[in-house]
Write a protein that holds these residues in place. Structure first.
Motif, short mmCIF file in Angstrom:
data_model
loop_
_atom_site.label_atom_id
_atom_site.label_comp_id
_atom_site.label_asym_id
_atom_site.label_seq_id
_atom_site.Cartn_x
_atom_site.Cartn_y
_atom_site.Cartn_z
N ASP A 17 -1.80 9.54 -10.67
CA ASP A 17 -0.89 8.91 -11.62
C ASP A 17 0.51 9.51 -11.51
N GLU A 18 0.59 10.80 -11.20
CA GLU A 18 1.90 11.45 -11.02
C GLU A 18 2.63 10.83 -9.83
N LYS A 19 1.92 10.58 -8.76
CA LYS A 19 2.55 9.94 -7.60
C LYS A 19 2.99 8.52 -7.91
N LEU A 20 2.19 7.80 -8.68
CA LEU A 20 2.57 6.43 -9.06
C LEU A 20 3.80 6.43 -9.95
N GLU A 21 3.93 7.42 -10.82
CA GLU A 21 5.12 7.52 -11.66
C GLU A 21 6.36 7.74 -10.81
N TRP A 22 6.23 8.57 -9.79
CA TRP A 22 7.34 8.78 -8.85
C TRP A 22 7.69 7.47 -8.14
N CYS A 23 6.68 6.72 -7.75
CA CYS A 23 6.93 5.45 -7.08
C CYS A 23 7.69 4.48 -7.99
N ARG A 24 7.35 4.47 -9.26
CA ARG A 24 8.07 3.60 -10.20
C ARG A 24 9.53 4.04 -10.33
N GLU A 25 9.78 5.35 -10.30
CA GLU A 25 11.15 5.85 -10.33
C GLU A 25 11.93 5.37 -9.11
N LEU A 26 11.25 5.21 -7.99
CA LEU A 26 11.90 4.77 -6.76
C LEU A 26 12.17 3.27 -6.74
N GLY A 27 11.51 2.52 -7.64
CA GLY A 27 11.73 1.09 -7.69
C GLY A 27 10.52 0.24 -7.40
N TYR A 28 9.36 0.86 -7.21
CA TYR A 28 8.13 0.08 -7.11
C TYR A 28 7.89 -0.60 -8.45
N ARG A 29 7.52 -1.88 -8.42
CA ARG A 29 7.27 -2.61 -9.67
C ARG A 29 5.99 -2.15 -10.35
N ALA A 30 4.95 -1.88 -9.59
CA ALA A 30 3.64 -1.53 -10.14
C ALA A 30 2.89 -0.71 -9.11
N GLY A 31 1.69 -0.26 -9.50
CA GLY A 31 0.93 0.55 -8.56
C GLY A 31 -0.54 0.65 -8.92
N VAL A 32 -1.33 1.12 -7.96
CA VAL A 32 -2.77 1.30 -8.10
C VAL A 32 -3.11 2.73 -7.68
N ASN A 33 -3.86 3.43 -8.50
CA ASN A 33 -4.39 4.75 -8.16
C ASN A 33 -5.72 4.55 -7.45
N HIS A 34 -5.73 4.73 -6.15
CA HIS A 34 -6.95 4.42 -5.38
C HIS A 34 -8.04 5.45 -5.60
N ARG A 35 -7.70 6.62 -6.12
CA ARG A 35 -8.73 7.65 -6.34
C ARG A 35 -9.50 7.42 -7.64
N THR A 36 -8.88 6.80 -8.62
CA THR A 36 -9.56 6.56 -9.90
C THR A 36 -10.04 5.11 -10.05
N SER A 37 -9.59 4.23 -9.18
CA SER A 37 -9.98 2.83 -9.27
C SER A 37 -11.47 2.67 -9.00
N THR A 38 -12.13 1.85 -9.82
CA THR A 38 -13.54 1.53 -9.59
C THR A 38 -13.70 0.18 -8.90
N ASP A 39 -12.59 -0.56 -8.76
CA ASP A 39 -12.62 -1.85 -8.09
C ASP A 39 -11.24 -2.11 -7.50
N LEU A 40 -11.03 -1.62 -6.28
CA LEU A 40 -9.72 -1.73 -5.65
C LEU A 40 -9.29 -3.18 -5.46
N VAL A 41 -10.23 -4.03 -5.11
CA VAL A 41 -9.89 -5.44 -4.89
C VAL A 41 -9.32 -6.05 -6.17
N ALA A 42 -10.00 -5.80 -7.28
CA ALA A 42 -9.55 -6.35 -8.56
C ALA A 42 -8.24 -5.71 -9.01
N ASP A 43 -8.08 -4.41 -8.78
CA ASP A 43 -6.85 -3.74 -9.20
C ASP A 43 -5.65 -4.18 -8.38
N VAL A 44 -5.84 -4.40 -7.09
CA VAL A 44 -4.75 -4.93 -6.27
C VAL A 44 -4.41 -6.35 -6.73
#
Length: 334
Positions: A181-208
């Motif tokens: 989640d810390e890395k995703l927060e950094w990505c949002r600071e860079l301008g990413y609109r949204a993100g997925v934490n692949h380590r905590t996701s239980t369904d990557l297909v659905a989360d993407v």
């Protein structure tokens, strides 16, 4: 007496590399011959492509033999020059630096590093191989159109953090996949609109799917593995997949890449899946570097570095990068 502790490859890893695959051996400082430079190392870079070089399997980059000195990207100060193109005190970068404090590198493979516009280590990051990879993989191979969704794996890493910002600058819709989640927060600071934490996701297909509600138009694949599968199952018609790296396979590099087969999906979407190597774009490097430097000077590019200290830390930094434990570009400062 000045010594030159040097990392030697002692065994090929059977799975994820471990520190015992290398040995620190004290060597004499080498001497530069004609056309060579003796350089004092200031910075070393460890990068995912080097995993293929410590395997006996065939790879696009020449591998190391057992007993070889480890080599990779670095920046250093010229101590002795046996080439008319360089002189003592020059700062240079090259892909021929040994994992050691003093290296001899071919002058033909060295490039001067300018120190006025950006920190010198940027030549190993956004003004070097990672920045150029992000630039060409996205703009030349992926070729997104304005407003298209660009999914980027390892989004907070050396390549991903630059690719996401270029996507933002160019008016694309960047979505991150990262490992915390810390890395995703950094990505949002860079301008990413949204993100997925692949380590905590239980369904990557659905989360993407949830973060890319109109589907994925371009996927910059820095990892392979399950993230690749999730992207493929969310790929739009005429989607583009750019295979930049396969770091998810670092623990089974010499084994077949067994997983879902996406031939039917590729047929239905008429997708283009293309491997990426930076060497194919060398003729356009100066144009790309000018763009990257301009964006940096305008304050449009930010980067995060993960810096290890000292020659003794190089293998550890390399392994933690392969495991995704680094945050930003992994460097070693000597």
């Amino acid at each position: 007496m000045v010594t030159n502790p040097s990392w030697i490859l002692r065994s090929y890893p059977a799975a994820m590399p471990i520190l015992k695959n290398w040995e620190l051996e004290d060597r004499a400082i080498p001497e530069a011959a004609g056309g060579e430079l003796l350089v004092k190392t200031l910075w070393l870079s460890v990068d995912p492509y080097m995993r293929g070089r410590i395997s006996p399997a065939k790879n696009y980059a020449a591998g190391f033999k057992l007993g070889d000195l480890m080599r990779g990207g670095g920046i250093g100060e010229v101590i002795i020059s046996e080439s008319p193109g360089f002189r003592s005190g020059d700062i240079v970068m090259s892909d021929h630096f040994g994992w050691q404090p003093f290296s001899v590198i071919p002058a033909a493979a060295a490039k001067p590093v300018k120190t006025a516009d950006a920190p010198i280590q940027s030549a190993l990051s956004y003004l070097g191989m990672p920045g150029l990879t992000a630039y060409f993989a996205l703009l030349k191979t992926g070729r997104p159109k304005t407003g298209e969704t660009v999914l980027i794996s390892a989004a907070s890493g050396a390549v991903g953090q630059i690719a996401g910002q270029i996507a933002r600058i160019k008016g694309f819709d960047p979505v991150a996949v990262a490992g915390s989640d810390e890395k995703l927060e950094w990505c949002r600071e860079l301008g990413y609109r949204a993100g997925v934490n692949h380590r905590t996701s239980t369904d990557l297909v659905a989360d993407v799917a949830a973060t890319c509600p109109t589907g994925v138009d371009v996927f910059i694949d820095n990892t392979a593995g399950p993230i690749h599968d999730a992207a493929m199952l969310n790929l739009n018609t005429f989607g583009r997949v750019v295979v930049v790296g396969t770091i998810a396979l670092a623990d089974r590099f010499d084994q077949p890449d067994i997983g879902l087969r996406h031939l039917r999906r590729t047929l239905i979407t008429r997708a283009r899946i293309e491997g990426f190597l930076l060497d194919d774009h060398e003729a356009e490097n100066e144009t790309a570097l000018a763009d990257l430097l301009s964006w940096y000077k305008q304050g449009l590019l930010q980067t995060r570095e993960d810096v290890a200290e000292g020659i003794e830390t190089v293998p550890h930094a390399f392994v933690r990068m392969l495991k995704g434990e680094n945050f930003g570009k992994q460097l070693v400062r000597l």
